[in-house]
Motif scaffolding. Sequence first.
Motif, mmCIF file in Angstrom:
data_model
loop_
_atom_site.group_PDB
_atom_site.id
_atom_site.type_symbol
_atom_site.label_atom_id
_atom_site.label_comp_id
_atom_site.label_asym_id
_atom_site.label_seq_id
_atom_site.Cartn_x
_atom_site.Cartn_y
_atom_site.Cartn_z
ATOM 1 N N HIS A 52 0.824 -9.637 -8.568
ATOM 2 C CA HIS A 52 1.153 -8.778 -7.416
ATOM 3 C C HIS A 52 0.453 -7.427 -7.531
ATOM 4 C CE1 HIS A 52 4.048 -11.653 -5.888
ATOM 5 N NE2 HIS A 52 4.439 -11.816 -7.145
ATOM 6 N N SER A 53 -0.835 -7.468 -7.826
ATOM 7 C CA SER A 53 -1.623 -6.263 -8.069
ATOM 8 C C SER A 53 -2.207 -5.629 -6.813
ATOM 9 C CB SER A 53 -2.774 -6.587 -9.029
ATOM 10 O OG SER A 53 -2.270 -6.981 -10.280
ATOM 11 N N VAL A 54 -2.020 -6.272 -5.658
ATOM 12 C CA VAL A 54 -2.632 -5.777 -4.425
ATOM 13 C C VAL A 54 -1.583 -5.092 -3.553
ATOM 14 C CG1 VAL A 54 -3.914 -6.397 -2.340
ATOM 15 C CG2 VAL A 54 -4.341 -7.633 -4.475
ATOM 16 N N THR A 55 -1.887 -3.863 -3.135
ATOM 17 C CA THR A 55 -0.996 -3.096 -2.257
ATOM 18 C C THR A 55 -1.747 -2.700 -0.993
ATOM 19 O OG1 THR A 55 0.168 -2.195 -4.174
ATOM 20 C CG2 THR A 55 0.468 -1.040 -2.080
ATOM 21 N N ARG A 56 -1.157 -3.033 0.147
ATOM 22 C CA ARG A 56 -1.704 -2.600 1.445
ATOM 23 C C ARG A 56 -1.092 -1.243 1.743
ATOM 24 N NH1 ARG A 56 -1.255 -6.921 5.436
ATOM 25 N NH2 ARG A 56 0.851 -6.979 4.633
ATOM 26 N N GLN A 67 -5.225 -1.137 -2.347
ATOM 27 C CA GLN A 67 -5.459 -0.730 -3.715
ATOM 28 C C GLN A 67 -5.115 -1.908 -4.605
ATOM 29 O OE1 GLN A 67 -3.489 3.071 -4.508
ATOM 30 N NE2 GLN A 67 -5.486 4.028 -4.232
ATOM 31 N N VAL A 68 -5.988 -2.135 -5.577
ATOM 32 C CA VAL A 68 -5.807 -3.248 -6.510
ATOM 33 C C VAL A 68 -5.747 -2.683 -7.920
ATOM 34 C CG1 VAL A 68 -6.761 -5.429 -7.355
ATOM 35 C CG2 VAL A 68 -7.090 -4.780 -4.954
ATOM 36 N N LEU A 69 -4.666 -3.007 -8.604
ATOM 37 C CA LEU A 69 -4.536 -2.628 -10.004
ATOM 38 C C LEU A 69 -5.323 -3.650 -10.811
ATOM 39 C CD1 LEU A 69 -3.320 -0.890 -12.249
ATOM 40 C CD2 LEU A 69 -1.301 -2.374 -12.167
ATOM 41 N N GLY A 70 -6.464 -3.232 -11.325
ATOM 42 C CA GLY A 70 -7.347 -4.132 -12.059
ATOM 43 C C GLY A 70 -6.778 -4.526 -13.408
ATOM 44 N N ASP A 99 -25.770 -11.267 -6.277
ATOM 45 C CA ASP A 99 -25.479 -12.578 -6.847
ATOM 46 C C ASP A 99 -24.019 -12.985 -6.680
ATOM 47 O OD1 ASP A 99 -24.299 -10.968 -8.764
ATOM 48 O OD2 ASP A 99 -25.467 -11.713 -10.448
ATOM 49 N N SER A 100 -23.242 -12.163 -5.988
ATOM 50 C CA SER A 100 -21.844 -12.485 -5.679
ATOM 51 C C SER A 100 -21.543 -12.041 -4.255
ATOM 52 C CB SER A 100 -20.892 -11.742 -6.616
ATOM 53 O OG SER A 100 -21.075 -12.139 -7.944
ATOM 54 N N LEU A 101 -20.638 -12.779 -3.603
ATOM 55 C CA LEU A 101 -20.199 -12.383 -2.264
ATOM 56 C C LEU A 101 -19.182 -11.259 -2.328
ATOM 57 C CD1 LEU A 101 -19.665 -15.867 -0.580
ATOM 58 C CD2 LEU A 101 -21.416 -14.176 -0.011
ATOM 59 N N LEU A 102 -18.278 -11.336 -3.309
ATOM 60 C CA LEU A 102 -17.175 -10.380 -3.448
ATOM 61 C C LEU A 102 -16.877 -10.161 -4.920
ATOM 62 C CD1 LEU A 102 -14.701 -12.140 -0.970
ATOM 63 C CD2 LEU A 102 -16.138 -10.185 -0.427
ATOM 64 N N CYS A 103 -16.295 -9.027 -5.237
ATOM 65 C CA CYS A 103 -15.780 -8.821 -6.588
ATOM 66 C C CYS A 103 -14.368 -9.413 -6.657
ATOM 67 C CB CYS A 103 -15.744 -7.332 -6.922
ATOM 68 S SG CYS A 103 -14.573 -6.398 -5.915
ATOM 69 N N LYS A 104 -13.806 -9.485 -7.853
ATOM 70 C CA LYS A 104 -12.474 -10.075 -8.011
ATOM 71 C C LYS A 104 -11.395 -9.278 -7.289
ATOM 72 C CE LYS A 104 -11.492 -7.885 -12.483
ATOM 73 N NZ LYS A 104 -11.210 -8.129 -13.891
ATOM 74 N N HIS A 105 -11.565 -7.962 -7.161
ATOM 75 C CA HIS A 105 -10.551 -7.129 -6.508
ATOM 76 C C HIS A 105 -10.503 -7.402 -5.008
ATOM 77 C CE1 HIS A 105 -12.197 -4.855 -10.006
ATOM 78 N NE2 HIS A 105 -10.940 -5.026 -10.367
ATOM 79 N N LEU A 106 -11.683 -7.509 -4.403
ATOM 80 C CA LEU A 106 -11.748 -7.784 -2.968
ATOM 81 C C LEU A 106 -11.277 -9.204 -2.676
ATOM 82 C CD1 LEU A 106 -12.425 -6.241 -0.438
ATOM 83 C CD2 LEU A 106 -14.814 -6.837 -0.745
ATOM 84 N N LEU A 107 -11.668 -10.150 -3.523
ATOM 85 C CA LEU A 107 -11.194 -11.530 -3.353
ATOM 86 C C LEU A 107 -9.676 -11.581 -3.513
ATOM 87 C CD1 LEU A 107 -11.729 -14.491 -2.864
ATOM 88 C CD2 LEU A 107 -12.294 -14.739 -5.295
ATOM 89 N N ALA A 108 -9.133 -10.853 -4.483
ATOM 90 C CA ALA A 108 -7.674 -10.808 -4.660
ATOM 91 C C ALA A 108 -6.996 -10.218 -3.422
ATOM 92 C CB ALA A 108 -7.315 -9.988 -5.901
ATOM 93 N N THR A 109 -7.634 -9.244 -2.801
ATOM 94 C CA THR A 109 -7.092 -8.657 -1.568
ATOM 95 C C THR A 109 -6.994 -9.714 -0.479
ATOM 96 O OG1 THR A 109 -7.952 -6.458 -2.100
ATOM 97 C CG2 THR A 109 -7.492 -6.911 0.225
ATOM 98 N N GLN A 119 1.704 -6.422 -1.461
ATOM 99 C CA GLN A 119 2.721 -5.373 -1.438
ATOM 100 C C GLN A 119 2.395 -4.414 -0.289
ATOM 101 O OE1 GLN A 119 5.213 -5.523 -3.854
ATOM 102 N NE2 GLN A 119 4.190 -7.404 -4.453
ATOM 103 N N ASP A 120 3.392 -3.801 0.323
ATOM 104 C CA ASP A 120 3.167 -2.861 1.424
ATOM 105 C C ASP A 120 3.677 -1.476 1.059
ATOM 106 O OD1 ASP A 120 1.932 -4.272 3.672
ATOM 107 O OD2 ASP A 120 3.743 -5.503 3.644
ATOM 108 N N LEU A 121 2.898 -0.462 1.443
ATOM 109 C CA LEU A 121 3.274 0.922 1.217
ATOM 110 C C LEU A 121 2.845 1.733 2.428
ATOM 111 C CD1 LEU A 121 4.271 3.209 -0.723
ATOM 112 C CD2 LEU A 121 1.912 3.330 -1.558
ATOM 113 N N SER A 122 3.782 2.456 3.017
ATOM 114 C CA SER A 122 3.463 3.354 4.131
ATOM 115 C C SER A 122 3.400 4.778 3.598
ATOM 116 C CB SER A 122 4.533 3.268 5.219
ATOM 117 O OG SER A 122 4.541 1.993 5.793
ATOM 118 N N VAL A 123 2.338 5.478 3.975
ATOM 119 C CA VAL A 123 2.153 6.857 3.527
ATOM 120 C C VAL A 123 1.814 7.722 4.738
ATOM 121 C CG1 VAL A 123 1.372 6.165 1.220
ATOM 122 C CG2 VAL A 123 -0.310 6.549 3.023
#
Length: 140
Positions: A52-56, A67-70, A99-109, A119-123
């Motif tokens: 659950h490392s991805v927060t919208r 944001q992705v906690l790597g 040589d890649s379409l996406l990094c692991k963080h963007l793919l995880a997103t 995860q959702d966060l309103s700011v």
Amino acid sequence: MRATLPVVVEELLSEIASTCRDLAKVPDELLLALKFLFGPSAVQALDLVDRHSVTRISSPSGRIVYQVLGSSGKVYTCFASCHYCSCPAFTFSVLRKSDSLLCKHLLATYLSLAMGVCQDLSVSNKQLAGILLAQEDPEG
């Protein structure tokens, strides 16, 4: 205008979203397709999703960033609308070497969104500006 991913990636993410709604899991054949398209990044991205490392992050202005906690503990900012991540791997493997379409963080997103586990966060608009400028918000 939203940038698009290659059709095969868009279709795979759509199928993952559809399957997750129906079965609450990703079948092996879709996991194999992810591995075929993204190589080792697929496994690493799925690990980030499992943790659950991805927060919208959304603001009243309607802007949305992720944001992705790597795995190293560092937080990276991703923009799904233009397929961008602030990590060094994105700059090197996606932008420089192509040589890649996406990094692991963007793919995880994208996977977190497809699987409904983001995860959702309103700011406030000011807080989002601070995030985008990589500055600490004095109010927070």
